[in-house]
Enzyme design. Structure first.
Site, PDB file in Angstrom:
ATOM      1  N   TRP A 144       0.811  -1.204   0.000  1.00  0.00           N
ATOM      2  CA  TRP A 144       0.000   0.000   0.000  1.00  0.00           C
ATOM      3  C   TRP A 144       0.849   1.262   0.000  1.00  0.00           C
ATOM      4  CZ3 TRP A 144      -4.407  -0.836  -1.883  1.00  0.00           C
ATOM      5  CH2 TRP A 144      -5.049  -2.067  -1.678  1.00  0.00           C
TER       6      TRP A 144
ATOM      7  N   ASP B 151      -1.621   6.852   6.205  1.00  0.00           N
ATOM      8  CA  ASP B 151      -2.726   6.015   5.752  1.00  0.00           C
ATOM      9  C   ASP B 151      -2.985   4.988   6.847  1.00  0.00           C
ATOM     10  OD1 ASP B 151      -4.503   4.241   4.618  1.00  0.00           O
ATOM     11  OD2 ASP B 151      -3.137   3.534   3.057  1.00  0.00           O
TER      12      ASP B 151
ATOM     13  N   LYS C  11     -12.230  -1.564   7.824  1.00  0.00           N
ATOM     14  CA  LYS C  11     -11.457  -2.460   8.675  1.00  0.00           C
ATOM     15  C   LYS C  11     -11.760  -2.236  10.158  1.00  0.00           C
ATOM     16  CE  LYS C  11      -7.891  -2.311   5.103  1.00  0.00           C
ATOM     17  NZ  LYS C  11      -8.098  -3.614   4.478  1.00  0.00           N
TER      18      LYS C  11
END
Length: 361
Positions: free
Chosen positions: A102, A172, A196
């Site tokens: 990511w 992030d 999440k």
């Protein structure tokens, strides 16, 4: 109906009590005679919901007044590009700390809008450990420093907030937000896909220092400018009302559990139990991540013989253990232990792993 133990990396488990409340309120929310999804986001009822959700998130994370809280859309991936659009001007550079898939994607998507400098990475180690802080090559003139505190695929996590000087730190936090106490003041901008630890997919929560909203960057449509969203209370366009509603219920659930300190205790216990089972299996199971870099949220592991992988997945699913297949980039297995995953789920997984090893050793 029987609920399974959900170890999905995302969309992931939601607290059962939150789902049950949403179920009860689905057809008649707050006495309105309609679903929350059917009501105007401009109406008094939903505006009250939005204000309460912001009040709860501010209380949970001790967010000071000089930070805006935004409820946005697009997933974290959209904001990989939108953040440099808002924080960097023409010719500016930004430092990226790349510790997995990511982080790589964030840097790649930012490249059209800012001069990306990879200030540190752990690619040569297969993203199995974090780069030593002393090796980072940070530019004090950078527009911002971006990092991914927790990498879901490779299972590595920063266990402390890195010091980057006066340059705004951008994080992030899609996979670890609100999993432990958070010092918002250490950051310029925090963003997280909700699916999440916060709620359903389709919602992004952003916490951004207000002075950064005033940066003169480049011409762009209002819909892309965070300052416009802040000025319009995240209702510049029709928001994800369902996601916002469920996020609000989840914030209340976290408060009821004892807040972020309680979340940290809960998550530490789950991760410790699973890592202990892996490390004490005499090599039957293995976690490839360096000890000091292990994630509490996402635990990848392999079996001693990869030929057993299909059987492990088949039997674990039959035992009510959902979504244990590892990402295709690394293979093996992965158990995601987000806030809503109870300790009993980890106990069930550990018992299954021990039984499987005994039967297929």
């Amino acid at each position: 109906m029987s609920r399974v133990w959900n170890f999905s990396a995302g969309p992931a488990a939601l607290p059962q009590s939150v789902l049950e409340q949403a179920q009860r309120e689905l057809l008649d929310w707050n006495g309105s005679g309609a679903s929350v999804m059917e009501l105007s986001h401009r109406g008094k009822l939903f505006m009250g919901l939005a204000a309460q959700a912001e009040a709860d998130i501010r209380e949970l994370a001790d967010i000071p007044a000089d930070y805006a809280v935004l409820f946005l859309q697009g997933g974290a991936t959209q904001h990989f590009a939108q953040i440099p659009m808002n924080l960097a001007g023409e010719g500016d550079t930004a430092d990226y700390i790349v510790t997995g898939h990511w982080g790589e994607k964030a840097a790649s998507e930012a490249a059209p809008y800012v001069k990306v400098k990879i200030a540190a990475h752990s690619r040569d180690e297969g993203y199995m450990r974090l780069p030593e802080r002393a090796s980072w090559q940070l530019d004090p003139r950078a527009a911002f420093v971006h990092y991914t505190p927790n990498e879901t695929i490779h299972g590595v996590e920063f266990h402390a907030v890195p010091e980057v000087g006066d340059v705004p730190l951008v994080a992030d936090m899609s996979s670890d937000i609100f999993s432990r106490p958070l010092d918002v003041r250490r950051f310029g901008l925090i963003y997280a896909g909700a699916q999440k630890n916060i709620g359903p997919s389709g919602l992004v929560v952003m916490i951004v220092r207000r002075d950064l909203l005033d940066r003169a960057t480049r011409p762009m449509a209002k819909i892309f400018r965070y300052a416009e969203h802040a000025a319009n209370d995240s209702m510049l366009n029709t928001p994800n009302t369902w996601g916002w509603y469920l996020a609000g219920l989840t914030f209340k659930w976290m408060k009821e559990q004892g807040g972020l300190a309680a979340m940290a205790t809960h998550n530490d216990a789950k991760a410790a139990k699973l890592y202990e089972a892996i490390d004490s299996s005499n090599g039957y199971y293995r976690n490839p991540v360096a000890l000091e870099s292990r994630s509490r949220m996402n635990v990848p592991f392999t079996l001693h013989d990869s030929k057993l992988d299909p059987l492990f997945l088949q039997e674990s699913e039959a035992a009510g253990l959902l979504a244990l297949k590892g990402h295709k980039a690394v293979g093996g297995m992965r158990a995601s232990l987000y806030n809503a995953v109870p300790l009993d789920a980890v106990k069930a997984l550990v018992a299954f792993m021990q039984d499987f090893a005994a039967r297929h050793g």
